[in-house]
Design a protein around this motif. Structure first.
Motif, PDB file in Angstrom:
ATOM      1  N   CYS A 115     -74.644  25.536  52.991  1.00  0.00           N
ATOM      2  CA  CYS A 115     -74.240  25.343  54.378  1.00  0.00           C
ATOM      3  C   CYS A 115     -73.107  24.331  54.407  1.00  0.00           C
ATOM      4  CB  CYS A 115     -75.422  24.861  55.210  1.00  0.00           C
ATOM      5  SG  CYS A 115     -75.071  24.766  56.982  1.00  0.00           S
ATOM      6  N   SER A 143     -75.340  31.703  61.687  1.00  0.00           N
ATOM      7  CA  SER A 143     -75.152  30.251  61.661  1.00  0.00           C
ATOM      8  C   SER A 143     -75.297  29.626  63.035  1.00  0.00           C
ATOM      9  CB  SER A 143     -73.770  29.919  61.080  1.00  0.00           C
ATOM     10  OG  SER A 143     -73.659  30.375  59.745  1.00  0.00           O
ATOM     11  N   LEU A 178     -73.424  29.063  57.297  1.00  0.00           N
ATOM     12  CA  LEU A 178     -74.267  29.465  56.179  1.00  0.00           C
ATOM     13  C   LEU A 178     -73.537  30.424  55.246  1.00  0.00           C
ATOM     14  CD1 LEU A 178     -77.699  30.179  57.906  1.00  0.00           C
ATOM     15  CD2 LEU A 178     -77.189  28.287  56.368  1.00  0.00           C
ATOM     16  N   CYS A 217     -78.504  27.784  63.666  1.00  0.00           N
ATOM     17  CA  CYS A 217     -78.864  26.619  62.859  1.00  0.00           C
ATOM     18  C   CYS A 217     -78.848  25.350  63.699  1.00  0.00           C
ATOM     19  CB  CYS A 217     -77.878  26.461  61.701  1.00  0.00           C
ATOM     20  SG  CYS A 217     -78.025  27.732  60.448  1.00  0.00           S
TER      21      CYS A 217
END
Length: 257
Positions: free
Chosen positions: A58, A37, A63, A40
């Motif tokens: 999400c 994550s 995630l 991201c």
């Protein structure tokens, strides 16, 4: 007869040494997904929007990926600009509960063994009846492969039988179409108690690509109680074998050398 014997000698020993060693898997093999994550970008939902079965979500915790819905199709990898999702070559995917199939930041909780009484009943001799509840035949094919000389499922005391009355449990594939619902319930009822239920493949767990279609039941969990979930589309024979042996308490972590 001599020609057959000579051919057998030339072929050598074909059965893999699993679970003592994990055989090499091809580069294209897609095993346990890993989420990062931290990669991201803020507000990016490319992987979420690309997933055909809504397996990826999400939220504030990062995630999450539902292995029970995942088709291992790589659409999320191709859509993600930062590489936040990737597939490893880890074939171990089976869990005991549906909730444990949801991946986040914590490691996957692999299937625990049955309680001691059930292990005494099934641990050395397990007979299973396979039910194709509307499957496409991919999961069914990989179950059949377990009976070949390469995997030799029978050496573990596990066999598929023709009648549910001779079985200790059922292995379910397919999303459980409405036309197969009664057949599945009748098969389950015919297995003598105590009995096991094993869901193999994304369809049997969640409905797979047919999830929420009015003609399917989104997997078998709403129809019968499930003791083991083996995700994949289809799961590799090693993934299935790993789950079965874990359930029976017969698996030590194999060497990769």
């Amino acid at each position: 007869m001599l020609d057959v014997s000579l051919a057998r000698l030339r072929q050598g020993y074909r059965t893999i040494s699993y679970p003592a060693h994990v055989p090499p898997l091809p580069d294209r093999f897609r095993g346990l997904p890993v989420l990062d994550s931290a990669r991201c970008p803020d507000g990016c939902r490319a992987c979420v929007d690309s997933c055909p079965t809504d397996a990826i979500t999400c939220d504030r915790e990062g995630l999450r990926l539902d292995l029970g819905r995942c088709l291992f199709c790589t659409d999320c990898i191709e859509a993600c600009p930062a590489g936040a999702v990737e597939f490893t070559q880890d074939h171990r995917l089976a869990t005991r509960t549906r909730e444990e199939l949801v991946l986040g930041s914590d490691p996957l909780q692999l299937a625990a063994a049955l309680e001691a009484k059930s292990r005494r009943l099934f641990g050395r001799s397990l007979k299973l009846r396979q039910v194709s509840a509307g499957g496409c035949n991919a999961c069914e094919a990989d179950l059949n492969v377990l009976g070949t000389v390469v995997f030799d499922l029978g050496r573990f005391g596990i066999q598929f039988v023709a009648s549910p009355r001779h079985a200790d449990g059922i292995v379910i594939t397919g999303p459980v179409t409405e036309n197969m619902r009664t057949a599945l319930l009748d098969t389950y009822a015919a297995v003598p108690a105590p009995k096991l239920v094993i869901a193999v493949g994304a369809c049997a767990i969640s409905g797979g690509p047919y999830v929420d279609n009015p003609e399917v039941h989104n997997g078998c969990g709403s129809i019968v109680p499930v003791d083991l979930f083996i995700p994949g589309c289809p799961p590799h024979p090693l993934t299935i074998l790993d789950g079965l042996l874990r359930l029976l308490g017969r698996l030590e972590e194999p060497s990769t050398t």
